[in-house]
Scaffold this motif. Structure first.
Motif, PDB file in Angstrom:
ATOM      1  N   LEU A  55      10.209  52.719  31.082  1.00 62.92           N
ATOM      2  CA  LEU A  55       9.415  53.183  30.206  1.00 62.92           C
ATOM      3  C   LEU A  55      10.138  53.708  28.587  1.00 62.92           C
ATOM      4  O   LEU A  55       9.512  53.580  27.685  1.00 62.92           O
ATOM      5  CB  LEU A  55       8.527  54.679  30.909  1.00 62.92           C
ATOM      6  CG  LEU A  55       7.426  55.118  30.107  1.00 62.92           C
ATOM      7  CD1 LEU A  55       6.280  54.102  29.800  1.00 62.92           C
ATOM      8  CD2 LEU A  55       6.678  56.426  30.595  1.00 62.92           C
ATOM      9  N   HIS A  56      11.073  54.205  28.881  1.00 59.95           N
ATOM     10  CA  HIS A  56      11.828  54.626  27.664  1.00 59.95           C
ATOM     11  C   HIS A  56      11.905  53.306  26.921  1.00 59.95           C
ATOM     12  O   HIS A  56      11.896  53.487  25.630  1.00 59.95           O
ATOM     13  CB  HIS A  56      13.121  55.221  28.057  1.00 59.95           C
ATOM     14  CG  HIS A  56      14.002  55.242  26.857  1.00 59.95           C
ATOM     15  ND1 HIS A  56      14.926  54.386  26.894  1.00 59.95           N
ATOM     16  CD2 HIS A  56      14.311  56.405  26.056  1.00 59.95           C
ATOM     17  CE1 HIS A  56      15.913  54.843  25.585  1.00 59.95           C
ATOM     18  NE2 HIS A  56      15.192  55.882  25.412  1.00 59.95           N
ATOM     19  N   THR A  57      12.354  52.313  27.425  1.00 63.16           N
ATOM     20  CA  THR A  57      12.794  51.031  26.817  1.00 63.16           C
ATOM     21  C   THR A  57      11.467  50.434  26.357  1.00 63.16           C
ATOM     22  O   THR A  57      11.669  49.939  25.223  1.00 63.16           O
ATOM     23  CB  THR A  57      13.476  50.248  27.638  1.00 63.16           C
ATOM     24  OG1 THR A  57      14.564  50.708  28.273  1.00 63.16           O
ATOM     25  CG2 THR A  57      13.858  48.734  27.343  1.00 63.16           C
ATOM     26  N   ARG A  58      10.533  50.187  27.041  1.00 64.06           N
ATOM     27  CA  ARG A  58       9.126  49.723  26.402  1.00 64.06           C
ATOM     28  C   ARG A  58       8.521  50.416  25.308  1.00 64.06           C
ATOM     29  O   ARG A  58       7.923  50.012  24.453  1.00 64.06           O
ATOM     30  CB  ARG A  58       8.265  49.749  27.902  1.00 64.06           C
ATOM     31  CG  ARG A  58       8.529  48.804  28.568  1.00 64.06           C
ATOM     32  CD  ARG A  58       7.402  48.164  29.752  1.00 64.06           C
ATOM     33  NE  ARG A  58       6.250  47.934  28.842  1.00 64.06           N
ATOM     34  CZ  ARG A  58       5.032  48.004  29.587  1.00 64.06           C
ATOM     35  NH1 ARG A  58       4.836  48.659  30.823  1.00 64.06           N
ATOM     36  NH2 ARG A  58       4.020  47.595  28.820  1.00 64.06           N
ATOM     37  N   LEU A  59       8.395  51.825  25.508  1.00 63.04           N
ATOM     38  CA  LEU A  59       8.140  52.993  24.352  1.00 63.04           C
ATOM     39  C   LEU A  59       8.889  52.655  23.172  1.00 63.04           C
ATOM     40  O   LEU A  59       8.241  52.766  21.916  1.00 63.04           O
ATOM     41  CB  LEU A  59       8.184  54.276  24.877  1.00 63.04           C
ATOM     42  CG  LEU A  59       7.111  54.675  25.685  1.00 63.04           C
ATOM     43  CD1 LEU A  59       7.200  56.110  26.223  1.00 63.04           C
ATOM     44  CD2 LEU A  59       5.574  54.795  24.754  1.00 63.04           C
ATOM     45  N   GLN A  60      10.065  52.274  23.375  1.00 58.41           N
ATOM     46  CA  GLN A  60      11.018  52.196  21.943  1.00 58.41           C
ATOM     47  C   GLN A  60      10.402  50.965  21.100  1.00 58.41           C
ATOM     48  O   GLN A  60      10.369  51.053  19.968  1.00 58.41           O
ATOM     49  CB  GLN A  60      12.372  52.089  21.969  1.00 58.41           C
ATOM     50  CG  GLN A  60      13.056  53.322  22.598  1.00 58.41           C
ATOM     51  CD  GLN A  60      14.579  53.259  22.727  1.00 58.41           C
ATOM     52  OE1 GLN A  60      14.996  52.172  23.347  1.00 58.41           O
ATOM     53  NE2 GLN A  60      15.372  54.017  22.059  1.00 58.41           N
ATOM     54  N   THR A  61       9.925  49.894  21.719  1.00 53.32           N
ATOM     55  CA  THR A  61       9.374  48.730  21.034  1.00 53.32           C
ATOM     56  C   THR A  61       7.966  48.811  20.989  1.00 53.32           C
ATOM     57  O   THR A  61       7.215  48.526  19.819  1.00 53.32           O
ATOM     58  CB  THR A  61       9.889  47.611  21.779  1.00 53.32           C
ATOM     59  OG1 THR A  61       9.489  47.482  23.134  1.00 53.32           O
ATOM     60  CG2 THR A  61      11.259  47.497  21.774  1.00 53.32           C
ATOM     61  N   ASP A  62       7.068  49.146  22.085  1.00 49.51           N
ATOM     62  CA  ASP A  62       5.652  48.994  22.252  1.00 49.51           C
ATOM     63  C   ASP A  62       5.003  50.067  21.459  1.00 49.51           C
ATOM     64  O   ASP A  62       4.006  49.857  20.998  1.00 49.51           O
ATOM     65  CB  ASP A  62       5.316  48.859  23.522  1.00 49.51           C
ATOM     66  CG  ASP A  62       5.440  47.457  24.115  1.00 49.51           C
ATOM     67  OD1 ASP A  62       6.160  46.798  23.725  1.00 49.51           O
ATOM     68  OD2 ASP A  62       5.510  47.693  25.507  1.00 49.51           O
ATOM     69  N   GLY A  63       5.668  51.007  21.295  1.00 46.82           N
ATOM     70  CA  GLY A  63       5.120  52.337  20.684  1.00 46.82           C
ATOM     71  C   GLY A  63       5.282  52.284  19.015  1.00 46.82           C
ATOM     72  O   GLY A  63       4.593  52.956  18.436  1.00 46.82           O
ATOM     73  N   LYS A  64       5.833  51.065  18.663  1.00 47.05           N
ATOM     74  CA  LYS A  64       6.090  51.005  17.024  1.00 47.05           C
ATOM     75  C   LYS A  64       5.439  49.697  16.655  1.00 47.05           C
ATOM     76  O   LYS A  64       5.419  49.672  15.503  1.00 47.05           O
ATOM     77  CB  LYS A  64       7.563  50.975  16.672  1.00 47.05           C
ATOM     78  CG  LYS A  64       8.321  52.407  17.101  1.00 47.05           C
ATOM     79  CD  LYS A  64       9.749  52.251  17.041  1.00 47.05           C
ATOM     80  CE  LYS A  64      10.294  53.277  17.292  1.00 47.05           C
ATOM     81  NZ  LYS A  64      11.851  53.351  16.974  1.00 47.05           N
ATOM     82  N   GLU A  96       4.177  58.289  15.481  1.00 46.65           N
ATOM     83  CA  GLU A  96       5.392  58.297  15.547  1.00 46.65           C
ATOM     84  C   GLU A  96       6.306  59.348  15.868  1.00 46.65           C
ATOM     85  O   GLU A  96       7.230  59.008  17.035  1.00 46.65           O
ATOM     86  CB  GLU A  96       6.309  57.768  14.185  1.00 46.65           C
ATOM     87  CG  GLU A  96       5.600  56.135  13.768  1.00 46.65           C
ATOM     88  CD  GLU A  96       6.171  56.079  12.387  1.00 46.65           C
ATOM     89  OE1 GLU A  96       6.660  56.733  11.612  1.00 46.65           O
ATOM     90  OE2 GLU A  96       6.015  54.695  12.021  1.00 46.65           O
ATOM     91  N   GLY A  97       5.913  60.495  16.035  1.00 42.01           N
ATOM     92  CA  GLY A  97       6.565  61.822  16.246  1.00 42.01           C
ATOM     93  C   GLY A  97       6.256  61.737  17.924  1.00 42.01           C
ATOM     94  O   GLY A  97       7.026  62.074  18.691  1.00 42.01           O
ATOM     95  N   GLN A  98       5.095  61.506  18.263  1.00 41.88           N
ATOM     96  CA  GLN A  98       4.841  61.602  19.664  1.00 41.88           C
ATOM     97  C   GLN A  98       5.476  60.577  20.526  1.00 41.88           C
ATOM     98  O   GLN A  98       5.981  60.790  21.419  1.00 41.88           O
ATOM     99  CB  GLN A  98       3.194  61.590  19.758  1.00 41.88           C
ATOM    100  CG  GLN A  98       2.570  62.865  19.204  1.00 41.88           C
ATOM    101  CD  GLN A  98       0.920  62.677  19.227  1.00 41.88           C
ATOM    102  OE1 GLN A  98       0.400  61.503  19.351  1.00 41.88           O
ATOM    103  NE2 GLN A  98       0.247  63.587  19.323  1.00 41.88           N
ATOM    104  N   VAL A  99       5.496  59.414  19.785  1.00 42.32           N
ATOM    105  CA  VAL A  99       6.326  58.401  20.693  1.00 42.32           C
ATOM    106  C   VAL A  99       7.679  58.768  20.733  1.00 42.32           C
ATOM    107  O   VAL A  99       8.284  58.491  21.667  1.00 42.32           O
ATOM    108  CB  VAL A  99       6.282  56.996  19.762  1.00 42.32           C
ATOM    109  CG1 VAL A  99       7.125  55.912  20.508  1.00 42.32           C
ATOM    110  CG2 VAL A  99       4.741  56.473  19.778  1.00 42.32           C
ATOM    111  N   LYS A 100       8.407  59.315  19.562  1.00 43.25           N
ATOM    112  CA  LYS A 100       9.889  60.009  19.837  1.00 43.25           C
ATOM    113  C   LYS A 100      10.038  60.900  20.797  1.00 43.25           C
ATOM    114  O   LYS A 100      10.826  61.067  21.478  1.00 43.25           O
ATOM    115  CB  LYS A 100      10.188  60.310  18.319  1.00 43.25           C
ATOM    116  CG  LYS A 100      10.452  59.242  17.315  1.00 43.25           C
ATOM    117  CD  LYS A 100      10.803  59.843  15.946  1.00 43.25           C
ATOM    118  CE  LYS A 100      11.034  58.763  14.759  1.00 43.25           C
ATOM    119  NZ  LYS A 100      11.366  59.367  13.517  1.00 43.25           N
TER     120      LYS A 100
END
Length: 141
Positions: A55-64, A96-100
């Motif tokens: 989830l960490h890996t996917r959020l770093q790209t998909d969240g942005k 972006e703050g929430q994704v971080k």
């Protein structure tokens, strides 16, 4: 009406045991074994840690993935005089703050569980060595 009067009225309305129920945990159910209610096994901990890392890996790209398009749209709206441009930019900043925050939380979970697994394995090895040594001492006496 004073606080004491209101409190007395509330106690009377709730019954005489109301004061006894405040600030207390519910009584345990009769016949409860008192045993642990949480059990986790090494393979479960590992699976949770792996999911947190994924989830960490996917959020770093998909969240942005919409950041650039959102910023461009906000700029275009602002240039055309729409107040929604600033609101869209603010929404993007909050997002972006929430994704971080989520990325950091997933990293914390993954790292914490990996540390727990490693630490537990070392503790098990040490216990095994200690018990083995104590058994040898028993036979040497």
């Amino acid at each position: 009406m004073s606080f004491d009067e209101e409190w007395s009225a509330a106690r009377a309305a709730a019954g005489s045991n109301a004061a006894m129920r405040l600030n207390q945990a519910p009584a345990p159910a009769p016949g409860g074994g008192g045993g642990a209610d949480l059990a986790l096994h090494q393979d479960q901990i590992g699976a949770i840690g792996s999911e947190a890392y994924e989830l960490h890996t996917r959020l770093q790209t998909d969240g942005k993935h919409a950041a650039t398009a959102t910023t461009e749209a906000a700029g275009a709206l602002t240039r055309e005089g729409f107040a929604s441009g600033a609101a869209l930019l603010k929404a993007n900043t909050v997002w972006e703050g929430q994704v971080k925050t989520l990325v950091a939380a997933c990293a914390t979970i993954s790292n914490g569980l990996n540390y727990s697994l490693s630490s537990h394995a070392k503790d098990e090895q040490q216990l095994h060595a200690d018990f083995t040594a104590s058994a040898i001492d028993t036979y040497l006496k």
